[in-house]
Design a protein around this motif. Structure first.
Motif, mmCIF file in Angstrom:
data_model
loop_
_atom_site.group_PDB
_atom_site.id
_atom_site.type_symbol
_atom_site.label_atom_id
_atom_site.label_comp_id
_atom_site.label_asym_id
_atom_site.label_seq_id
_atom_site.Cartn_x
_atom_site.Cartn_y
_atom_site.Cartn_z
ATOM 1 N N GLY A 70 0.562 -1.181 0.026
ATOM 2 C CA GLY A 70 -0.072 -0.013 0.000
ATOM 3 C C GLY A 70 0.892 1.323 0.035
ATOM 4 O O GLY A 70 0.391 2.337 0.233
ATOM 5 N N THR A 71 2.165 1.209 -0.348
ATOM 6 C CA THR A 71 2.886 2.246 -0.207
ATOM 7 C C THR A 71 3.197 2.854 -1.684
ATOM 8 O O THR A 71 3.524 4.137 -1.649
ATOM 9 C CB THR A 71 4.408 1.988 0.490
ATOM 10 O OG1 THR A 71 4.945 0.912 -0.352
ATOM 11 C CG2 THR A 71 4.172 1.543 2.041
ATOM 12 N N THR A 72 3.475 2.080 -2.639
ATOM 13 C CA THR A 72 4.314 2.480 -3.759
ATOM 14 C C THR A 72 3.364 2.012 -5.199
ATOM 15 O O THR A 72 3.403 0.836 -5.040
ATOM 16 C CB THR A 72 5.716 2.246 -3.834
ATOM 17 O OG1 THR A 72 6.382 2.873 -2.529
ATOM 18 C CG2 THR A 72 6.363 3.044 -4.928
ATOM 19 N N ILE A 73 3.447 2.741 -6.191
ATOM 20 C CA ILE A 73 2.952 2.328 -7.548
ATOM 21 C C ILE A 73 4.016 2.227 -8.340
ATOM 22 O O ILE A 73 4.765 3.410 -8.575
ATOM 23 C CB ILE A 73 1.789 2.985 -8.021
ATOM 24 C CG1 ILE A 73 0.553 2.736 -7.101
ATOM 25 C CG2 ILE A 73 1.394 2.510 -9.408
ATOM 26 C CD1 ILE A 73 -0.420 3.856 -7.133
ATOM 27 N N LEU A 74 4.453 1.406 -9.009
ATOM 28 C CA LEU A 74 5.588 1.264 -10.056
ATOM 29 C C LEU A 74 4.811 0.840 -11.278
ATOM 30 O O LEU A 74 4.406 -0.218 -11.498
ATOM 31 C CB LEU A 74 6.813 0.253 -10.156
ATOM 32 C CG LEU A 74 7.496 0.501 -8.760
ATOM 33 C CD1 LEU A 74 8.629 -0.381 -8.908
ATOM 34 C CD2 LEU A 74 8.365 1.980 -8.913
ATOM 35 N N LEU A 75 4.447 1.878 -12.557
ATOM 36 C CA LEU A 75 3.984 1.514 -13.442
ATOM 37 C C LEU A 75 4.583 1.588 -14.960
ATOM 38 O O LEU A 75 5.624 2.539 -14.817
ATOM 39 C CB LEU A 75 2.729 2.391 -13.762
ATOM 40 C CG LEU A 75 1.706 2.417 -12.741
ATOM 41 C CD1 LEU A 75 0.565 3.368 -12.963
ATOM 42 C CD2 LEU A 75 1.146 1.120 -12.799
ATOM 43 N N ARG A 92 3.669 7.130 -1.499
ATOM 44 C CA ARG A 92 2.979 7.591 -0.601
ATOM 45 C C ARG A 92 3.906 8.400 0.395
ATOM 46 O O ARG A 92 4.873 7.766 0.820
ATOM 47 C CB ARG A 92 1.848 7.089 0.180
ATOM 48 C CG ARG A 92 0.845 6.465 -0.729
ATOM 49 C CD ARG A 92 -0.089 5.625 -0.022
ATOM 50 N NE ARG A 92 -1.407 5.471 -0.743
ATOM 51 C CZ ARG A 92 -2.546 4.645 -0.505
ATOM 52 N NH1 ARG A 92 -2.351 4.139 0.538
ATOM 53 N NH2 ARG A 92 -3.638 4.747 -1.048
ATOM 54 N N ALA A 93 3.524 9.685 0.739
ATOM 55 C CA ALA A 93 4.197 10.394 1.869
ATOM 56 C C ALA A 93 3.488 11.197 2.685
ATOM 57 O O ALA A 93 2.238 11.336 2.168
ATOM 58 C CB ALA A 93 5.190 11.294 1.077
#
Length: 180
Positions: A70-75, A92-93
């Motif tokens: 739930g922290t990061t999306i790599l696309l 997210r930050a």
């Protein structure tokens, strides 16, 4: 963003600005080294170098794991949902999110990074409720400074982020964009 972030969708595909940002797939592993095994990417990004098929498989696994956390999306950055031309990241930050990107050397100077950053920014504001977004980059990275400027980000008056990565010191400027 709320103090308890919503989970990230299991699959994401965003079609805007002539791009399709989509999840990395097993089929992409073979072409990822063409995108990321390059001196510029090794120098300016935290992406592992050399970047071979094992690194590509590890990156695919990482993309899946950090999404599930739930922290990061790599696309993958594509123009039609097909062959990847680069990558865009959203992490997210507190109060917002950080965006990062890397475009394969053969696909630069087409406005892909600027469009990918704008599309990811719109997604973060719309879907994640981010209030502000940041880019962290080195002042000497003229291409990334141009991307930040063209994508509407402004240099923030905050201390540099300093450290060392891959055996070299770095000093990152923080660029920001507030929710429209």
């Amino acid at each position: 963003m709320s103090s308890t972030p919503a989970s990230l969708p299991e699959r994401i595909e965003i079609s805007e600005e002539g791009l399709v940002l989509r999840d990395w797939t097993e089929a992409d592993v073979a072409v990822m080294p063409e995108l990321f095994d390059h001196p510029d990417i090794a120098y300016w990004t935290p992406i592992v170098s050399p970047f071979d098929e094992a690194a590509a498989r590890a990156r695919l696994d990482l993309a899946r794991r950090i999404r599930a956390d739930g922290t990061t999306i790599l696309l993958a950055v594509t123009v039609d949902g097909g062959a990847p031309l680069g990558e865009v990241m959203l992490r997210r930050a507190a109060g917002g999110a950080e965006i990062g990107y890397a475009i394969g050397p053969a696909h630069r100077r087409q406005g892909l990074a600027v469009r990918a950053v704008r599309v990811m920014a719109a997604y973060a504001f719309r879907e994640l409720g981010a209030e502000r977004l940041i880019l962290e980059l080195e002042a000497e990275n003229a291409a990334s400074v141009a991307v930040a400027t063209r994508a509407g980000f402004g240099l923030l008056d905050v201390p540099l982020i300093t450290g060392e990565e891959k055996g070299r010191p770095f000093a990152l400027q923080t660029w920001g964009l507030k929710r429209p």
